[in-house]
Design a protein around this motif. Structure first.
Motif, PDB file in Angstrom:
ATOM      1  N   ASN A  36      -5.895  89.272  88.308  1.00 49.77           N
ATOM      2  CA  ASN A  36      -7.076  88.613  87.748  1.00 49.77           C
ATOM      3  C   ASN A  36      -6.756  87.207  87.249  1.00 49.77           C
ATOM      4  N   ILE A  37      -6.117  86.431  88.119  1.00 54.70           N
ATOM      5  CA  ILE A  37      -5.750  85.058  87.798  1.00 54.70           C
ATOM      6  C   ILE A  37      -6.271  84.125  88.885  1.00 54.70           C
ATOM      7  N   GLY A  38      -6.374  82.844  88.565  1.00 47.31           N
ATOM      8  CA  GLY A  38      -6.957  81.888  89.490  1.00 47.31           C
ATOM      9  C   GLY A  38      -5.969  80.983  90.191  1.00 47.31           C
ATOM     10  N   ALA A  39      -4.686  81.094  89.845  1.00 47.31           N
ATOM     11  CA  ALA A  39      -3.692  80.226  90.465  1.00 47.31           C
ATOM     12  C   ALA A  39      -2.307  80.838  90.337  1.00 47.31           C
ATOM     13  N   LEU A  40      -1.433  80.413  91.242  1.00 45.03           N
ATOM     14  CA  LEU A  40      -0.041  80.862  91.230  1.00 45.03           C
ATOM     15  C   LEU A  40       0.884  79.670  91.455  1.00 45.03           C
ATOM     16  N   PRO A  41       1.940  79.551  90.656  1.00 45.81           N
ATOM     17  CA  PRO A  41       2.963  78.566  90.990  1.00 45.81           C
ATOM     18  C   PRO A  41       3.611  78.971  92.313  1.00 45.81           C
ATOM     19  N   VAL A  42       3.908  77.983  93.141  1.00 48.12           N
ATOM     20  CA  VAL A  42       4.527  78.221  94.444  1.00 48.12           C
ATOM     21  C   VAL A  42       6.004  77.855  94.331  1.00 48.12           C
ATOM     22  N   VAL A  48       9.884  75.543  91.473  1.00 53.72           N
ATOM     23  CA  VAL A  48       8.439  75.362  91.602  1.00 53.72           C
ATOM     24  C   VAL A  48       8.184  74.078  92.391  1.00 53.72           C
ATOM     25  N   ILE A  49       7.471  74.230  93.513  1.00 53.27           N
ATOM     26  CA  ILE A  49       7.195  73.063  94.351  1.00 53.27           C
ATOM     27  C   ILE A  49       5.702  72.755  94.473  1.00 53.27           C
ATOM     28  N   PRO A  80       3.030  67.591  94.919  1.00 57.94           N
ATOM     29  CA  PRO A  80       4.007  68.315  94.115  1.00 57.94           C
ATOM     30  C   PRO A  80       3.337  68.930  92.883  1.00 57.94           C
ATOM     31  N   ALA A  81       4.002  69.902  92.298  1.00 61.32           N
ATOM     32  CA  ALA A  81       3.479  70.550  91.097  1.00 61.32           C
ATOM     33  C   ALA A  81       3.534  69.576  89.928  1.00 61.32           C
ATOM     34  N   ILE A  82       2.423  69.426  89.238  1.00 60.85           N
ATOM     35  CA  ILE A  82       2.396  68.654  87.998  1.00 60.85           C
ATOM     36  C   ILE A  82       2.733  69.656  86.903  1.00 60.85           C
ATOM     37  N   SER A  83       3.858  69.450  86.237  1.00 64.32           N
ATOM     38  CA  SER A  83       4.304  70.428  85.240  1.00 64.32           C
ATOM     39  C   SER A  83       4.476  69.770  83.878  1.00 64.32           C
ATOM     40  N   VAL A  84       4.650  70.606  82.877  1.00 69.56           N
ATOM     41  CA  VAL A  84       4.875  70.163  81.499  1.00 69.56           C
ATOM     42  C   VAL A  84       6.079  70.913  80.960  1.00 69.56           C
ATOM     43  N   ASN A  85       6.561  70.469  79.790  1.00 69.10           N
ATOM     44  CA  ASN A  85       7.616  71.225  79.120  1.00 69.10           C
ATOM     45  C   ASN A  85       7.051  71.849  77.854  1.00 69.10           C
ATOM     46  N   SER A  86       7.767  72.777  77.290  1.00 63.03           N
ATOM     47  CA  SER A  86       7.244  73.564  76.163  1.00 63.03           C
ATOM     48  C   SER A  86       7.107  72.768  74.872  1.00 63.03           C
ATOM     49  N   LYS A  87       7.692  71.579  74.818  1.00 62.35           N
ATOM     50  CA  LYS A  87       7.597  70.757  73.607  1.00 62.35           C
ATOM     51  C   LYS A  87       6.352  69.874  73.575  1.00 62.35           C
ATOM     52  N   MET A  88       5.660  69.780  74.698  1.00 59.43           N
ATOM     53  CA  MET A  88       4.465  68.939  74.763  1.00 59.43           C
ATOM     54  C   MET A  88       3.351  69.529  73.917  1.00 59.43           C
ATOM     55  N   SER A  89       2.489  68.670  73.411  1.00 60.80           N
ATOM     56  CA  SER A  89       1.374  69.127  72.577  1.00 60.80           C
ATOM     57  C   SER A  89       0.205  69.578  73.445  1.00 60.80           C
ATOM     58  N   VAL A  90      -0.666  70.360  72.847  1.00 64.97           N
ATOM     59  CA  VAL A  90      -1.880  70.807  73.519  1.00 64.97           C
ATOM     60  C   VAL A  90      -2.691  69.590  73.941  1.00 64.97           C
ATOM     61  N   GLY A 111      14.168  72.888  84.664  1.00 66.28           N
ATOM     62  CA  GLY A 111      13.843  73.234  86.042  1.00 66.28           C
ATOM     63  C   GLY A 111      13.416  74.667  86.272  1.00 66.28           C
ATOM     64  N   GLN A 112      13.450  75.484  85.213  1.00 64.62           N
ATOM     65  CA  GLN A 112      13.081  76.901  85.338  1.00 64.62           C
ATOM     66  C   GLN A 112      11.664  77.141  84.816  1.00 64.62           C
ATOM     67  N   LEU A 113      10.910  77.942  85.541  1.00 65.77           N
ATOM     68  CA  LEU A 113       9.547  78.279  85.148  1.00 65.77           C
ATOM     69  C   LEU A 113       9.573  79.220  83.951  1.00 65.77           C
ATOM     70  N   VAL A 114       8.949  78.819  82.840  1.00 67.60           N
ATOM     71  CA  VAL A 114       8.921  79.647  81.632  1.00 67.60           C
ATOM     72  C   VAL A 114       7.507  80.059  81.240  1.00 67.60           C
ATOM     73  N   GLY A 115       6.516  79.506  81.922  1.00 71.10           N
ATOM     74  CA  GLY A 115       5.146  79.853  81.587  1.00 71.10           C
ATOM     75  C   GLY A 115       4.162  79.097  82.448  1.00 71.10           C
ATOM     76  N   LEU A 116       2.898  79.387  82.224  1.00 74.79           N
ATOM     77  CA  LEU A 116       1.799  78.714  82.903  1.00 74.79           C
ATOM     78  C   LEU A 116       0.665  78.625  81.903  1.00 74.79           C
ATOM     79  N   VAL A 117       0.130  77.434  81.707  1.00 71.71           N
ATOM     80  CA  VAL A 117      -1.018  77.290  80.810  1.00 71.71           C
ATOM     81  C   VAL A 117      -2.210  76.805  81.623  1.00 71.71           C
TER      82      VAL A 117
END
Length: 145
Positions: A36-42, A48-49, A80-90, A111-117
Protein backbone atom coordinates in the motif's frame (compact mmCIF):
# COMPACT_ATOMS: atom_id res chain seq x y z
CA UNK A 1 12.04 22.23 13.28
CA UNK A 2 12.38 18.46 13.26
CA UNK A 3 14.89 16.53 11.23
CA UNK A 4 14.32 13.73 8.75
CA UNK A 5 15.70 11.28 11.33
CA UNK A 6 12.97 12.31 13.77
CA UNK A 7 10.28 11.93 11.09
CA UNK A 8 11.52 8.44 10.25
CA UNK A 9 11.42 7.47 13.94
CA UNK A 10 7.75 8.48 14.22
CA UNK A 11 6.64 6.55 11.13
CA UNK A 12 4.55 3.50 11.93
CA UNK A 13 6.16 1.44 9.18
CA UNK A 14 9.92 1.85 9.21
CA UNK A 15 10.84 -0.83 6.66
CA UNK A 16 11.76 0.55 3.24
CA UNK A 17 10.86 -1.67 0.31
CA UNK A 18 12.98 -1.46 -2.82
CA UNK A 19 12.96 -2.85 -6.33
CA UNK A 20 15.88 -3.77 -8.56
CA UNK A 21 16.38 -1.78 -11.75
CA UNK A 22 16.27 -5.00 -13.80
CA UNK A 23 12.93 -6.12 -12.33
CA UNK A 24 9.74 -5.72 -14.37
CA UNK A 25 7.35 -2.86 -13.86
CA UNK A 26 4.63 -5.43 -13.14
CA UNK A 27 6.61 -6.77 -10.16
CA UNK A 28 7.18 -3.22 -8.90
CA UNK A 29 3.44 -2.51 -9.14
CA UNK A 30 2.63 -5.74 -7.29
CA UNK A 31 5.01 -4.76 -4.51
CA UNK A 32 3.51 -1.25 -4.25
CA UNK A 33 0.00 -2.72 -4.09
CA UNK A 34 1.00 -5.36 -1.53
CA UNK A 35 2.52 -2.76 0.80
CA UNK A 36 0.00 0.00 0.00
CA UNK A 37 2.70 2.45 -1.07
CA UNK A 38 3.02 4.78 -4.04
CA UNK A 39 6.72 4.56 -4.81
CA UNK A 40 9.80 2.39 -4.46
CA UNK A 41 13.48 3.31 -4.43
CA UNK A 42 15.21 1.56 -7.33
CA UNK A 43 18.50 -0.15 -6.58
CA UNK A 44 21.36 -1.51 -8.62
CA UNK A 45 24.23 -3.34 -6.92
CA UNK A 46 22.88 -2.17 -3.55
CA UNK A 47 22.88 1.54 -4.48
CA UNK A 48 19.82 3.73 -4.96
CA UNK A 49 19.79 4.91 -8.56
CA UNK A 50 16.21 6.12 -8.95
CA UNK A 51 12.62 5.97 -7.79
CA UNK A 52 9.64 4.36 -9.50
CA UNK A 53 6.21 5.70 -8.65
CA UNK A 54 2.63 5.21 -9.71
CA UNK A 55 3.03 8.51 -11.57
CA UNK A 56 5.97 7.08 -13.55
CA UNK A 57 3.88 4.04 -14.44
CA UNK A 58 0.89 6.10 -15.56
CA UNK A 59 2.88 8.57 -17.65
CA UNK A 60 5.66 6.40 -19.04
CA UNK A 61 3.92 3.05 -19.42
CA UNK A 62 0.13 3.35 -19.64
CA UNK A 63 -0.04 6.54 -21.69
CA UNK A 64 2.61 5.23 -24.08
CA UNK A 65 0.94 1.85 -24.52
CA UNK A 66 3.80 -0.12 -22.98
CA UNK A 67 3.18 -3.45 -21.24
CA UNK A 68 4.11 -3.55 -17.57
CA UNK A 69 5.04 -7.23 -17.89
CA UNK A 70 7.71 -6.59 -20.55
CA UNK A 71 9.04 -3.23 -19.38
CA UNK A 72 11.96 -3.00 -16.98
CA UNK A 73 11.87 -0.65 -14.00
CA UNK A 74 15.00 1.15 -15.26
CA UNK A 75 13.11 2.14 -18.42
CA UNK A 76 10.50 4.24 -16.62
CA UNK A 77 12.01 5.16 -13.25
CA UNK A 78 12.81 8.74 -12.33
CA UNK A 79 16.57 9.03 -12.27
CA UNK A 80 18.88 10.09 -10.82
CA UNK A 81 17.32 9.72 -7.38
CA UNK A 82 16.98 13.01 -5.53
CA UNK A 83 17.82 12.04 -1.96
CA UNK A 84 18.27 13.66 1.44
CA UNK A 85 20.19 12.81 4.59
CA UNK A 86 18.72 12.27 8.04
CA UNK A 87 20.09 15.57 9.38
CA UNK A 88 18.08 17.70 6.97
CA UNK A 89 15.09 19.60 8.33
CA UNK A 90 11.48 18.98 7.39
CA UNK A 91 11.39 22.48 5.88
CA UNK A 92 14.43 21.79 3.67
CA UNK A 93 12.79 18.60 2.40
CA UNK A 94 9.49 20.36 1.72
CA UNK A 95 11.34 23.01 -0.28
CA UNK A 96 13.11 20.32 -2.30
CA UNK A 97 9.88 18.44 -2.94
CA UNK A 98 8.12 21.64 -4.01
CA UNK A 99 10.93 22.90 -6.23
CA UNK A 100 11.51 19.55 -7.95
CA UNK A 101 7.83 18.44 -8.09
CA UNK A 102 8.56 15.24 -6.15
CA UNK A 103 6.47 13.15 -3.79
CA UNK A 104 9.07 10.83 -2.26
CA UNK A 105 12.64 11.30 -1.04
CA UNK A 106 14.99 8.41 -0.29
CA UNK A 107 17.01 9.06 2.87
CA UNK A 108 20.66 8.05 2.50
CA UNK A 109 23.49 7.93 5.02
CA UNK A 110 26.94 7.14 3.68
CA UNK A 111 25.33 5.93 0.46
CA UNK A 112 23.06 3.47 2.29
CA UNK A 113 19.27 3.68 2.19
CA UNK A 114 17.96 4.28 5.73
CA UNK A 115 14.45 5.49 5.01
CA UNK A 116 11.96 7.08 2.66
CA UNK A 117 9.90 10.17 3.40
CA UNK A 118 6.86 11.24 1.45
CA UNK A 119 5.24 14.60 1.03
CA UNK A 120 2.50 13.27 3.32
CA UNK A 121 5.02 12.48 6.09
CA UNK A 122 6.47 15.97 5.84
CA UNK A 123 3.12 17.79 5.74
CA UNK A 124 1.87 15.74 8.70
CA UNK A 125 4.93 16.76 10.72
CA UNK A 126 4.57 20.42 9.72
CA UNK A 127 0.93 20.45 10.81
CA UNK A 128 1.81 18.82 14.15
CA UNK A 129 4.51 21.43 14.78
CA UNK A 130 2.14 24.28 13.95
CA UNK A 131 -0.58 22.85 16.20
CA UNK A 132 1.91 22.64 19.06
CA UNK A 133 3.04 26.23 18.50
CA UNK A 134 -0.58 27.41 18.50
CA UNK A 135 -1.23 25.51 21.74
CA UNK A 136 1.80 27.13 23.37
CA UNK A 137 0.81 30.61 22.18
CA UNK A 138 -2.75 30.14 23.48
CA UNK A 139 -1.37 29.10 26.87
CA UNK A 140 0.88 32.16 26.90
CA UNK A 141 -2.00 34.47 26.02
CA UNK A 142 -4.13 32.95 28.81
CA UNK A 143 -1.23 33.41 31.22
CA UNK A 144 -0.86 29.69 31.86
CA UNK A 145 2.87 29.62 31.18
Amino acid sequence: MKTVAQVIQTKQIKQVHTVDAEDTVLNALRQMAEHNIGALPVTENGKVIGVISERDYARKCVLKGRASVGTLVREIMSSPAISVNSKMSVQECLSLITDRHLRHLPVLEDGQLVGLVSIGDLVKETIAEQEELIRQLEQYIRGEV
